[in-house]
Each structure stands twice: as structure tokens, then as C-alpha cells.
Write an enzyme that holds these catalytic residues in place. Sequence first.
Site, PDB file in Angstrom:
ATOM      1  N   ILE A  72       0.820  -1.214   0.000  1.00  0.00           N
ATOM      2  CA  ILE A  72       0.000   0.000   0.000  1.00  0.00           C
ATOM      3  C   ILE A  72       0.857   1.268   0.000  1.00  0.00           C
ATOM      4  O   ILE A  72       0.366   2.337  -0.301  1.00  0.00           O
ATOM      5  CB  ILE A  72      -0.990   0.010   1.189  1.00  0.00           C
ATOM      6  CG1 ILE A  72      -0.276   0.067   2.543  1.00  0.00           C
ATOM      7  CG2 ILE A  72      -1.881  -1.226   1.133  1.00  0.00           C
ATOM      8  CD1 ILE A  72      -1.220   0.236   3.734  1.00  0.00           C
ATOM      9  N   LYS A  73       2.122   1.164   0.385  1.00  0.00           N
ATOM     10  CA  LYS A  73       3.056   2.312   0.381  1.00  0.00           C
ATOM     11  C   LYS A  73       2.429   3.572   0.956  1.00  0.00           C
ATOM     12  O   LYS A  73       2.609   4.661   0.424  1.00  0.00           O
ATOM     13  CB  LYS A  73       3.599   2.555  -1.031  1.00  0.00           C
ATOM     14  CG  LYS A  73       4.455   1.382  -1.571  1.00  0.00           C
ATOM     15  CD  LYS A  73       5.167   1.758  -2.857  1.00  0.00           C
ATOM     16  CE  LYS A  73       6.062   0.636  -3.376  1.00  0.00           C
ATOM     17  NZ  LYS A  73       5.355  -0.576  -3.800  1.00  0.00           N
ATOM     18  N   ARG A  74       1.702   3.454   2.046  1.00  0.00           N
ATOM     19  CA  ARG A  74       1.112   4.611   2.686  1.00  0.00           C
ATOM     20  C   ARG A  74       2.152   5.332   3.524  1.00  0.00           C
ATOM     21  O   ARG A  74       3.187   4.762   3.900  1.00  0.00           O
ATOM     22  CB  ARG A  74      -0.069   4.190   3.578  1.00  0.00           C
ATOM     23  CG  ARG A  74      -1.202   3.480   2.839  1.00  0.00           C
ATOM     24  CD  ARG A  74      -1.808   4.339   1.743  1.00  0.00           C
ATOM     25  NE  ARG A  74      -3.046   3.781   1.211  1.00  0.00           N
ATOM     26  CZ  ARG A  74      -3.198   3.311  -0.028  1.00  0.00           C
ATOM     27  NH1 ARG A  74      -2.186   3.312  -0.875  1.00  0.00           N
ATOM     28  NH2 ARG A  74      -4.368   2.860  -0.428  1.00  0.00           N
TER      29      ARG A  74
END
Lengths: 342, 342
Positions: A121-123
Amino acid sequence: MDRLIAAIKAMQNPSVVGLDPTVALVPPQVFDAVGDDLDAAGDKASAGYDASESGAQRAASRLAMGYFEFNRAVIDAVADIVPAVKVQIAMYEALGPAGIDAYTMTCEYAQQQGLYVIGDIKRGDIGSTAAAYAQHLSGLPQTASPSADAPHEDDSYDDLWHEDAVTINPYLGADGITPFVDAAKQTDKGIFVLVRTSNPSSKDIQELELASGECFYEHVADLVSDWGSDSLGAEGYSRVGAVVGATHPQEGQALRERMPHTFFLVPGFGAQGGTAQDVAGMFDADGSGAIVNSSRGIIAAWKKSGEYRSGMSADEALDLVASAARQAALNMRDELRVAVYR
Amino acid sequence: MDRLIAAIKAMQNPSVVGLDPTVALVPPQVFDAVGDDLDAAGDKASAGYDASESGAQRAASRLAMGYFEFNRAVIDAVADIVPAVKVQIAMYEALGPAGIDAYTMTCEYAQQQGLYVIGDIKRGDIGSTAAAYAQHLSGLPQTASPSADAPHEDDSYDDLWHEDAVTINPYLGADGITPFVDAAKQTDKGIFVLVRTSNPSSKDIQELELASGECFYEHVADLVSDWGSDSLGAEGYSRVGAVVGATHPQEGQALRERMPHTFFLVPGFGAQGGTAQDVAGMFDADGSGAIVNSSRGIIAAWKKSGEYRSGMSADEALDLVASAARQAALNMRDELRVAVYR
């Protein structure tokens, strides 16, 4: 990371299958079959109270359900030979809310089949906002729920996303990481922080030379080690892993030495050019310490099989997807076993 | 940025209202009212084909619909005095797929009321994955749709997210930016790249000194200028804006000089400590060049009004939310007018 490491050991396979579908990677008859089902459901639902969908939403729902059927075929084909899947949320988010439903359905189905699920998700955001994103791991806070009377499926927390670990972007600094670390501890999960990504232009940022003489990504690597230092598991690795691309073999080997308690998620194998030899240095002396992802190499294997025919039914096409994915996953496992389990 | 700049001029108001609800910021009777509606709908739907929801999903749906009702009250209260809203997707994503629905509903409703919608999504990934995220702006590719027979609501593209601009994380380098720039050009939209965020620990990363003598964020600022250099609009600003926190007034002023063609989105006003004086230097000599966000200062104003009573009905509570938000938005506008329109 103990749960992931145990799963890898059980399979003797340090690889993860990336479920990153695109329209071009799914046989078209799968979408057609899903479309027929959706049309039937739509006719039925239109008798009810909420069947108003725009053309775009209808098209997106069809793609999203096609992705889920495709993923289910791949998951069923590999669940007994790989320990984990990585689900790239961008591919689903591209379809709007319907895609997000397919993402969570995919994660939940994979968990049900015994797979460890990494949500790619690379949040990354600041304090209170990062805490909101951390509910990917911790689910809905029961104290915050206005409907405390609703039954809980799980004793500990209300899971909404069905991920065992997620990937995180470090640009915001520790504020953006701490809520995820806390959530991971609470729920026996993990995170992987971007350190050295596999793409060519990662050098624009990650290879910058600092006044200290280090590269920027090396500084981030040290921060990541620190962020994980109080969550070491029984296997010697912390809950805070690192993303280190297979396309940087020397740097990956140096990072392995620099961060001995940090487990690596290694993308970029296969389609992006990384080989089993390239990633071997990212493992520790016991053959642990990393898990290698392949996406297109597995899920697009059906396209290279030479067996696809446009006249196939949806079920026949999915059978081909499954058998080609299984063979590709076995090949990858065997390549990694030779290179890593020295 | 021409559309945003025109909206700011029309209102003489360089501020944006942040729609970042949390459970604590929404009067509880709003959730109760929504819950009753959901129960009724659930009873009706359970006669149909797909009413199986877990307790967690039910609780999340209630919160999500409460957020949307809350947002609608705020939007209706400010749509004639502010040019834009910024919707923080993390708050919605915290509720799982139901939250994502509330996010897109909020964006669409705000656009319908004439507001420019900034999706605060802070996405960032590599090539093909960034292209998938860029569908936030470009919608569903019509060529990729397997149901080309479905009617299109819009001649140019199938919008799924209803955002006019989104925020982007630069850690992956140009690969992660280019697809968004392309999508923004196609659809007359914009992006804002994180340069200097408002949170305390942003210094962990953004203030690092490079071998060149610059700070890391200054290098990112130069990249952002470059990425926008071929998309200058009539007002002199490119489609590639920058996020610069109100909590760094001197740095913001220096960045204003360093990147004269880059429009700033300035978070951190109000609750995070930034004042109108702090942000004044981030505007150009004509009082353009920036838009300042306040979230809690506007949407939580009802809590400080002293007029809330727990015995209020949901409608009464939402009326209070609306009137307090409107007054707070007017106060912010007037403070900014004094400080900026010199």
C-alpha cells in the site's frame, strides 16, 4: 516477522507471489463471464432500493470482479507451495471503490487459504493521519465504534483489510511510522518500509549523497533499523522490515550487513530483471532474512505458455492461468532454493 | 492550476477546508441516525441476494455514512465562501471499503456544489503501479474497459474518484510522478508533491544536509519545479504544485522564491500551530501562489461553540456543525485576506 519466517520455513520457499492484475493480464473471457453475472445480479437488485450505478461504476465492477476471479485461481494454484502473496493495492484502486472491494476480498481469501498477506500500500502520512492508515493492520477500534452491540468475528480486533503486513513510505519521518509499529505489535503483524526501490529513477532521490558521506537510502536504512529495534522476534528479525529492490544486488548485500535484524521484502525479480543470483546476497547465512516477490513472472505465465486459445471458456482460461502460475512458482522456488539455501 | 486559481480569485479566499473526520469530531447522534437508516436498509436488502455483512463491516458502514452526512453539512455551509476542500483519504480508508465509498461520495458531492476537490492521498509508486494510481485523476481508460457498450457519463473519461487534484509522495523519483503529470494534463487537473511537511519528525528526512550543501527538501523542491516546467498555465503556475507546511514559515518563504512557478498547498494552519502571518510569505506579490488548509479549525469548530447539547437531534447537531464551520471559515478567510492581500 516470526509468522512469515515460519511460513517460509514450512514451504522451504522464500518467495511471494504478487497479485497485481491489469486488464491485459486477465484472459478477456473472465471479464465476460463476470459481466454476465453482474448483469443478472443487477436485474435482480434493480427491484430493490439501490441499483443506480453509472456506466463507469458498472465497467469498474466488472473489471474488479474479474480481478478477484483471476486472483482466486492463482491463489488456489499456489497456496500449497508458496508462503505468502503480495497484493498491490494500486491496481485495485485504479478501479475506484469497486476495486477496493476486490482488494479486500482477495486479501481475505488468501488468508483463508493459509497464505501470509502483504498489502503493498506504500502509505505514509503524519501523526493522526498515519494512525488512521494504521487501521489497515489494527482494524476498527472497538472503543471508537458507535455500534458496540454488533457481534465481533474476532476477539481481539475488527479486521477490515485482512493484511498481515503492509508497505510504508518513510518520507514523513518517524511520525508516519510509529502508528504502524504500534498497530503491528498489537496484532502480531509487520511492516516493510521503502528503503531502496527497484525502479530506475529511484536514484533521483535514494542515491543522493549526504553531507555525512552516506547515500540517502543508507540513512533511511539506519532509521528503519532504529524503528524496529524494540520489536525483535524469536527469529532475530524485528517487525519493521525493509523494501530492497532485486535490481540493486551489491547495495542489497551491503544493506544485509548494515541491518542484520531487518527482514527484506525484495521486489523486482523476473520481469524487472532481478535473478536468483542477484538476490542471494540479501539473505543471511542461514538462508533467512528475505522474501522475494515475483508478480508478472507468475500471474502472466499463462501468456507465455503457448496454450491459450481465444475460443476457451472462462473456466478453461482460468485453469490455464492456474497451471502456468503453479509451474512458474515452482520454477522460482527451485531457483531460489539453489541460490539461497547454500 | 488555473481552475483552482480562478476559484480562489472568485471567492477572494485562498483557503481550503480539510474534510478529515474522525469518530470524535462527529456528533454521536449523527451515527445513531445513520445506524437506524442502515438497519432499515439492511432488513430490506436481506430479502435480496447479498446482505451478508460482518459486524465489523456493519460498524464501519455506520461510521462511513456518518462521515458523509457530516461532510455534507460542512460542504453546504461553506460552498459559497471557500473555493476548495481537501479530503484526507486516510480517515476514510481507516473504515475499509465502506470508508472508500464515503470518500468518493464526499468528493463527488463537493464537486457538485462547485468546489475544487483536492484528494489528499499521498500516493507514490513505480512506473506501471504509479500509472494505476494516476487513474485517481484520469479515471477508467475507455480503451481498457471490457464493457465498451456501457454508456459514458462524460465525453472525455470515466471518472471514478471525483478529485480535481491529488497529493503525491516523491520518494520513488520521477517514475512515480510522470504518470500523474500525464493524467493531470489529459484531464485539466493538478498534483501537489510533498516537499516540506508540517509534522515535527519531518526533519528526520527532509532536513538532511546533502553533500551539495542543500537540505534534502530543497533538492526535492528543485525536482518538483522541473517536473512541472512543461505544464505552465495562464496564471504562471504549473500543474505540479508542492505541499509546504505552515509550521515552517521561513523555509516556506525561501521556497516561494526558489520555485516561482510552483503553487503551494499549505497544511498545518490552526490546530497544528500555523498562523496567517506564518503563511503570508508563501504567497507571491499578487497574493496568489498558495492555498492554506485548515481541517480541525473548521470542522471541529462546533465543539468549541459552547452550544452543543447531548440531547440535540441529529439534524440539530448538524445545523450546529454547519453554522460553527461557516463562522470559522469566514474568520480564516478574513485573517488570510488581511495577511495576504497586501
